[in-house]
Design an enzyme around this catalytic site. Structure first.
Site, mmCIF file in Angstrom:
data_model
loop_
_atom_site.group_PDB
_atom_site.id
_atom_site.type_symbol
_atom_site.label_atom_id
_atom_site.label_comp_id
_atom_site.label_asym_id
_atom_site.label_seq_id
_atom_site.Cartn_x
_atom_site.Cartn_y
_atom_site.Cartn_z
ATOM 1 N N ARG A 20 0.843 -1.190 0.000
ATOM 2 C CA ARG A 20 0.000 0.000 0.000
ATOM 3 C C ARG A 20 0.881 1.242 0.000
ATOM 4 O O ARG A 20 2.105 1.163 0.057
ATOM 5 C CB ARG A 20 -0.920 0.008 1.224
ATOM 6 C CG ARG A 20 -0.194 0.073 2.549
ATOM 7 C CD ARG A 20 -1.162 -0.034 3.718
ATOM 8 N NE ARG A 20 -0.470 0.199 4.996
ATOM 9 C CZ ARG A 20 -1.060 0.166 6.178
ATOM 10 N NH1 ARG A 20 -2.349 -0.106 6.262
ATOM 11 N NH2 ARG A 20 -0.379 0.414 7.278
ATOM 12 N N ASP A 41 6.107 -7.488 1.418
ATOM 13 C CA ASP A 41 5.450 -6.828 2.539
ATOM 14 C C ASP A 41 5.144 -7.881 3.603
ATOM 15 O O ASP A 41 5.297 -9.083 3.366
ATOM 16 C CB ASP A 41 4.143 -6.159 2.071
ATOM 17 C CG ASP A 41 3.774 -4.923 2.885
ATOM 18 O OD1 ASP A 41 3.567 -5.076 4.100
ATOM 19 O OD2 ASP A 41 3.689 -3.829 2.306
ATOM 20 N N ASP A 64 9.422 -9.692 6.125
ATOM 21 C CA ASP A 64 9.643 -8.855 7.300
ATOM 22 C C ASP A 64 11.058 -8.333 7.161
ATOM 23 O O ASP A 64 12.033 -9.091 7.286
ATOM 24 C CB ASP A 64 9.480 -9.680 8.577
ATOM 25 C CG ASP A 64 9.704 -8.865 9.846
ATOM 26 O OD1 ASP A 64 10.323 -7.772 9.758
ATOM 27 O OD2 ASP A 64 9.295 -9.319 10.928
ATOM 28 N N VAL A 65 11.205 -7.049 6.881
ATOM 29 C CA VAL A 65 12.516 -6.505 6.529
ATOM 30 C C VAL A 65 13.532 -6.571 7.665
ATOM 31 O O VAL A 65 14.736 -6.415 7.432
ATOM 32 C CB VAL A 65 12.402 -5.045 6.025
ATOM 33 C CG1 VAL A 65 11.606 -4.991 4.730
ATOM 34 C CG2 VAL A 65 11.803 -4.131 7.084
ATOM 35 N N ASN A 91 11.670 0.628 0.795
ATOM 36 C CA ASN A 91 10.589 1.557 1.118
ATOM 37 C C ASN A 91 9.919 1.279 2.455
ATOM 38 O O ASN A 91 9.352 2.188 3.064
ATOM 39 C CB ASN A 91 9.537 1.508 -0.003
ATOM 40 C CG ASN A 91 8.266 2.230 0.355
ATOM 41 O OD1 ASN A 91 8.198 3.461 0.344
ATOM 42 N ND2 ASN A 91 7.217 1.464 0.681
ATOM 43 N N TYR A 156 12.306 7.832 14.609
ATOM 44 C CA TYR A 156 12.129 7.915 13.164
ATOM 45 C C TYR A 156 13.238 8.747 12.535
ATOM 46 O O TYR A 156 13.842 8.357 11.532
ATOM 47 C CB TYR A 156 10.759 8.516 12.859
ATOM 48 C CG TYR A 156 10.389 8.558 11.406
ATOM 49 C CD1 TYR A 156 9.926 7.423 10.751
ATOM 50 C CD2 TYR A 156 10.477 9.750 10.680
ATOM 51 C CE1 TYR A 156 9.566 7.467 9.406
ATOM 52 C CE2 TYR A 156 10.121 9.803 9.340
ATOM 53 C CZ TYR A 156 9.667 8.658 8.710
ATOM 54 O OH TYR A 156 9.309 8.704 7.381
ATOM 55 N N LYS A 160 16.118 7.596 9.806
ATOM 56 C CA LYS A 160 16.183 8.176 8.473
ATOM 57 C C LYS A 160 17.521 8.869 8.217
ATOM 58 O O LYS A 160 18.005 8.895 7.076
ATOM 59 C CB LYS A 160 15.015 9.141 8.259
ATOM 60 C CG LYS A 160 13.650 8.449 8.269
ATOM 61 C CD LYS A 160 13.546 7.347 7.220
ATOM 62 C CE LYS A 160 12.160 6.753 7.136
ATOM 63 N NZ LYS A 160 12.036 5.746 6.052
ATOM 64 N N THR A 191 -0.515 9.153 3.235
ATOM 65 C CA THR A 191 -0.508 7.693 3.221
ATOM 66 C C THR A 191 -1.127 7.147 4.505
ATOM 67 O O THR A 191 -1.271 7.867 5.509
ATOM 68 C CB THR A 191 0.918 7.123 3.110
ATOM 69 O OG1 THR A 191 1.661 7.460 4.295
ATOM 70 C CG2 THR A 191 1.638 7.672 1.889
#
Length: 257
Positions: A20, A41, A64-65, A91, A156, A160, A191
């Site tokens: 998504r 995903d 699962d990254v 992503n 976060y 990043k 999103t």
């Protein structure tokens, strides 16, 4: 669809967090431009539905990254399904709002594990298959919070910034293999991730929009367009770079009235 039909013809892409939002928009855009796409995903239902929607150019893999084994399986499946691997879009990510003094270690580690460790594992996992393919492009989705801080986003922002730095190290190491690595820095994009981080509440973007040069938040498709450029041969001399799509958020500073 872009004006240059088939801009990714012959390329195979693995996109994480692709069920998504930005990831799904990229999957649709890449497939429309001729790529074979592995949609990866943890959201199996939506991921499989998107793969079904896109048809033959797409397949779905549970990933699962934060898990090494999942990465190995997803990469192997991509090569087995489509014959090669030329593009990785890292992503997948999560957003967590909390004041620094109230951020638990568990919440901090969860964000770091998915966003930062996930990107690291992804890059590491594709070095060999991309080298075998004669090169490729890695697109690491960072954020404007990878360029400057924002209150209540300590985990976060840390993740990043790390993605931004890892991108440069990878670009320096992998350039001789023909593998380009760039970071993509979206601003506020409409999103589901933003709504989820707000506890599922409807998010009022109007206050944010008023502070942006373009006076609006972005759409996932607009980020997909930048990812498309970085995945394509049109960006053949771009590596180690930072590509910002933020409506002008980073053009100003905190003293803006």
């Amino acid at each position: 669809m872009g004006t240059l039909e088939g801009r990714l013809k012959g390329k195979v892409a693995l996109i994480t967090g692709a069920a998504r939002g930005q990831g799904a928009a990229a999957a649709r855009r890449f497939a429309a431009e001729g790529a074979k796409v592995m949609i990866a995903d943890v959201n199996d239902a939506e991921g499989k539905a998107l793969a079904g929607e896109l048809g033959d150019p797409a397949a779905y893999a549970h990933l699962d990254v934060a898990e090494e084994d999942d990465w190995a399986q997803a990469v192997d499946r991509t090569v087995a399904e489509f014959g090669t691997l030329n593009v990785l879009v890292n992503n997948a990510g999560v957003l967590h709002f909390s004041p620094l003094g109230q951020t638990t270690l568990a919440d901090y580690e969860r964000v770091i594990r998915i966003n930062q460790v996930g990107a690291f594992l992804g890059m590491r996992s594709v070095v060999e298959p991309m080298s075998t393919a004669g090169g490729g492009s890695i697109v690491n989705v960072s954020s404007v919070e990878g360029l400057a801080g924002m209150p209540f986003l300590v985990a976060y922002t840390a993740s990043k910034f790390a993605i931004r730095g890892m991108t440069k190290v990878a670009a320096l190491e992998l350039g001789e293999r023909g593998i380009r690595v760039n970071s993509l820095h979206p601003g506020m994009i409409d999103t589901q991730m933003v709504s989820d981080a707000a506890g599922g509440a409807e998010v009022d973007f109007s206050r944010v929009a008023r502070r942006l040069a373009l006076q609006r938040v972005g759409r996932p498709e607009e980020i997909a367009d930048v990812a498309l450029f970085l995945a394509s041969d049109e960006s053949s001399y771009c590596t180690g770079g930072e590509f910002v799509a933020d409506g002008g958020a980073t053009a100003t500073h905190a003293l803006k009235l």
